[in-house]
Structures are given as structure tokens and as C-alpha cells.
Enzyme design. Structure first.
Site, PDB file in Angstrom:
ATOM      1  N   GLU A 320       0.833  -1.196   0.000  1.00 14.39           N
ATOM      2  CA  GLU A 320       0.000   0.000   0.000  1.00 14.39           C
ATOM      3  C   GLU A 320       0.867   1.246   0.000  1.00 14.39           C
ATOM      4  OE1 GLU A 320      -3.867  -1.371   2.633  1.00 14.39           O
ATOM      5  OE2 GLU A 320      -2.165  -0.470   3.664  1.00 14.39           O
ATOM      6  N   CYS A 321       0.628   2.155  -0.922  1.00 14.98           N
ATOM      7  CA  CYS A 321       1.218   3.489  -0.934  1.00 14.98           C
ATOM      8  C   CYS A 321       2.738   3.434  -0.758  1.00 14.98           C
ATOM      9  CB  CYS A 321       0.548   4.369   0.115  1.00 14.98           C
ATOM     10  SG  CYS A 321       0.726   6.148  -0.178  1.00 14.98           S
ATOM     11  N   GLY A 322       3.262   3.814   0.396  1.00 12.06           N
ATOM     12  CA  GLY A 322       4.702   3.786   0.607  1.00 12.06           C
ATOM     13  C   GLY A 322       5.306   2.408   0.403  1.00 12.06           C
TER      14      GLY A 322
END
Length: 434
Positions: A320-322
């Protein structure tokens, strides 16, 4: 009946000092021997870390859309059974967003205390308080507290400007030693603020003489036992979660759900170059701040080797994301420094000086239904991959974040709230979501 004193701390906007004062109030009551449970409105990872340290208990999210009204009531009712005081910190301004903090406070009849930064302000304070109290009469407005006040005379002017029927809850003086540092995604993480406890204690001391420190009215949250039908769909599965200052954006409710479905969740630190356990059935790379630790992550060879071995065995990896940024070929910061990443997901990311996306998101799967969450990031990804699903903004219907699949990797910018769809979450960690 499940009743407990409860207070909703909101403000006219972000940056008014809500988190600092909510943390201080939680600590003040905790010092008095009370069991305090704090909730955060809307999607947030940073404020809850600070509020958890202040209160000594996990801080869960409340959102009428992402979490759902019935689940929110159940969380509040459970807290009321266990606590002596419930505090809810709002998000942005009282009436901002759909649903807003005002919607949440009204839904559960929790009295609202407005925190207003009075810096560079005098009688206009009264107009702001008037508007907050009257804009929607159905909102259970409790009173207003002035923050960042310059002097006793300043406080007097602010109080005198209030309408007679708007309660004055007191004031807190300007004090740099209790303010919390922030950066592009919000406040610093709790673990990064060396003197966080001292700042929280100072905020508690500042609030002690105010009316805000008094126990608020009891709120009846009902005898609700909203126990979702959570299948033991991850029974016996071992999920390894990256967990350190680079990968820390985690809803506690997500971990609780995985465990409720039978999974064993372990943690490893890429910043410490710890390998993911070889016997893990799935790996989870949450969001966080990889851009602040890019050089360290680039040299975490043991962690990198363990992820490559995991993927070579075709085991699921959810990013997710980072977490997704770490998988890419490279990450470029705002100064133009390019750092090689893992090279497990084709593409590159570039940090921006302002946010690239912000808002609620919903993924719709023909097989598993809707999964809710949000997005908030300052980077942009360029990848040759096509999205297997595209989220949408639930308020506008506009296309949102892409979800990519590459081998056994599933990656997206979207931060999913997995209790919104346990079956979808289980499918992700089995590698059978699509």
C-alpha cells in the site's frame, strides 16, 4: 444502556491544535486514574499514534462511510463498557467533508467542544464561535476553547466577544513547548518526537484549570453488539508485516481483522535490514515514509533478498502506498535525488512538493464486492502496468487510484480499511482476489 462521559473535540479548520489538546486532555484524565479511550474521525494514521501514547490504549477510526454507522456505534458502545471517558478527535473543520465531524457527532449525540486558535485574533473569535454553534442547530454544541492565547487580557477579550449562550470552556496560552512538529503528510510520528511525553504532560497541565477538564455529559451508545460475520478465512496463515518508521501507516482494526480471521501476524523491520520470515504465507508492506529513509532502504539487502525469495515462490505480497514505492525501480525526492528501490514492480516514483491525491476511495470487485478506504500521497508513479481495478471517489464518482497486479504482487496507493469487506481482504492474502 451503555453510557459513558464523552466529548468530541473539533475546530473551524486544521492546524488549530486539536490533536495536542486531545492528547493533553486524555493524559489529564489518565493521571486522575480514569480509563480513557480516544477515537479519531476519518482516515488517519499519525494523530492516532500520538493519541495512543497519551491515553495508553489503541486509537481506532470512526467514519460513517469508511467504517460504517453500525460499526462506529458498536466501537463506541464497546469502549463505553470499558472506559470512564471517551474522547473523539475530529478531522479538518467541524463541517468539512462528506460525512463530516458534525455528522458523526450528531449521529451519536456526542457534545462538541470547538478548539479555536486565537492567535492574531480578537473579537472575531466570537463570530467564529457563533457560526460553529449555530450553523447546524442539530449539532450538540458544548462550548468553545481558545488556543494559543497571548495574555490574560487577550483571553478576557475573547470571552467577552462570545454570544451569551455559547459556553466559554477556557483558554490555553501560546506555548511552543507543547506544540507538535509536522511535515508534508501531517504530524511527525510519535516515535520520532523525543520529548513527546513532556509535550503531552505540558498540554495536560495547561488544560487542568479549564472547564474542558471537567467530565462531560454521559452519552448513551445503546446496547449494540455489532459482531460482523467474520469467517476464519485465514486460519493458519502467517502474514509478515513490515513495521518501522518507514512503514507504519496501519489501521489497528486491519490487524485485528486479520487475527480474527485466524492469521498470525508477525513484524519485521526493513530499516533494520531484517528479513521477512521465510515461512510467511504472505507479506504486507503498509504505507509510511519510505522517501525519508530511501538510502537506508536501498541498502537493506537482507530484507530485499527475503522479498525476492518470497515472490519467487509465488506467495502473495500486498503493498500500500509507501510500501508500493519501495517495490519500484527507483524513487526521486523533491531535490531530484534518485535512489534505486527493489526493482520488483516496474516503474518509478517522484515526490511532489504538494499532495498528488487526497480523498476517500472505493474499489469494486465483481467477485468480492466493495472495499473502502482512502488515499493521501505526495508522490506520482509512472509504470507500464495496466490497472486490474480502479477505485473511485464515492462522493464524486471520479476515477481514483489504480490497483496493480504483477506476478503475486498486488499494489496500490489506496489505504484500504479491510473490515469494510473481510472477504476481499482474505482473498488478497490468499492471492485469489482476481
Amino acid at each position: 444502556m451503555t453510557a459513558c462521559p464523552a466529548l468530541f473535540l473539533s475546530a473551524p479548520a486544521s492546524g488549530q491544535g486539536k490533536t495536542t489538546l486531545t492528547a493533553g486532555l486524555a493524559r489529564l484524565h489518565r493521571r486522575a486514574g480514569r480509563r480513557v479511550r480516544v477515537f479519531k474521525t476519518g482516515p488517519d494514521f499519525l494523530d492516532p499514534m500520538i493519541l495512543a501514547q497519551a491515553s495508553g490504549a489503541p486509537v481506532l477510526s470512526l467514519d460513517l462511510w469508511m467504517v460504517g454507522g453500525a460499526a462506529c456505534r458498536a466501537l463506541l458502545a464497546q469502549a463505553a463498557r470499558e472506559a470512564d471517558l471517551i474522547l473523539i478527535e475530529g478531522v479538518m473543520g467541524l463541517f468539512d467533508g462528506t460525512p463530516s465531524s458534525a455528522d458523526l457527532a450528531t449521529a451519536f449525540n456526542v457534545p462538541v467542544a470547538a478548539v479555536v486558535s486565537a492567535k492574531s485574533m480578537a473579537q472575531t473569535f466570537g463570530a467564529i464561535a457563533f457560526g460553529l454553534a449555530r450553523f447546524r442547530p442539530e449539532v450538540p454544541f458544548h462550548g468553545v476553547l481558545a488556543n494559543r492565547v497571548g495574555s490574560a487580557r487577550h483571553a478576557q477579550m475573547l470571552q467577552e466577544a462570545l454570544p451569551a449562550d455559547v459556553r466559554w470552556l477556557g483558554h490555553v496560552a501560546s506555548d511552543a513547548l507543547l506544540e507538535l512538529p509536522d511535515r508534508h503528510l501531517g504530524l511527525h510520528q510519535a516515535s520520532e518526537i523525543a520529548d513527546l511525553d513532556a509535550r503531552i504532560e505540558r498540554a495536560a497541565d495547561a488544560l487542568a484549570p479549564t472547564a474542558l477538564a471537567q467530565l462531560p455529559p454521559a452519552v448513551d451508545f445503546g446496547d449494540v453488539d455489532h459482531v460482523p460475520n467474520v469467517p476464519r478465512a485465514l486460519e493458519g496463515r502467517h502474514i509478515a508485516m513490515a513495521c518501522d518508521a518507514a512503514f507504519s501507516f496501519v489501521y489497528p482494526a486491519n490487524v485485528a481483522l486479520l487475527e480474527a480471521m485466524g492469521a498470525r501476524v508477525s513484524r519485521f523491520s526493513p530499516l533494520a535490514d531484517e528479513p521477512a520470515p521465510a515461512n510467511a504465507d504472505a507479506i504486507w508492506l503498509p504505507g509510511g515514509y519510505p522517501e525519508l529513509h530511501a538510502a537506508t532502504l536501498a541498502s537493506s539487502t537482507r530484507s530485499a533478498h527475503s522479498l525476492r525469495a518470497h515472490l519467487s515462490a509465488s506467495k502473495p505480497l500486498i503493498a500500500e502506498c509507501g510500501g508500493m514505492l519501495w517495490l519500484l525501480d527507483a524513487l526521486t525526492d523533491t531535490q531530484g535525488t534518485r535512489t534505486p528501490m527493489l526493482g520488483l514492480l516496474p516503474g518509478v516514483a517522484t515526490m511532489q512538493k504538494r499532495f498528488a491525491a487526497l480523498g476517500m476511495q472505493q474499489l469494486d470487485s465483481a467477485a468480492h464486492g466493495a472495499l473502502r478506504g482512502h488515499t493521501f500521497h505526495y508522490s506520482r508513479v509512472s509504470t507500464p502496468l495496466d490497472a486490474v481495478l480502479t477505485a473511485r471517489n464515492p462522493n464524486t464518482g471520479a476515477p481514483g487510484e489504480a490497483l496493480y497486479r504483477h506476478g503475486s504482487i498486488v499494489a496500490t496507493y489506496m489505504h484500504a480499511y479491510w473490515p469494510s469487506n473481510p472477504a476481499f481482504a482474505a482473498a488478497l492474502f490468499h492471492g485469489t482476489a482476481f
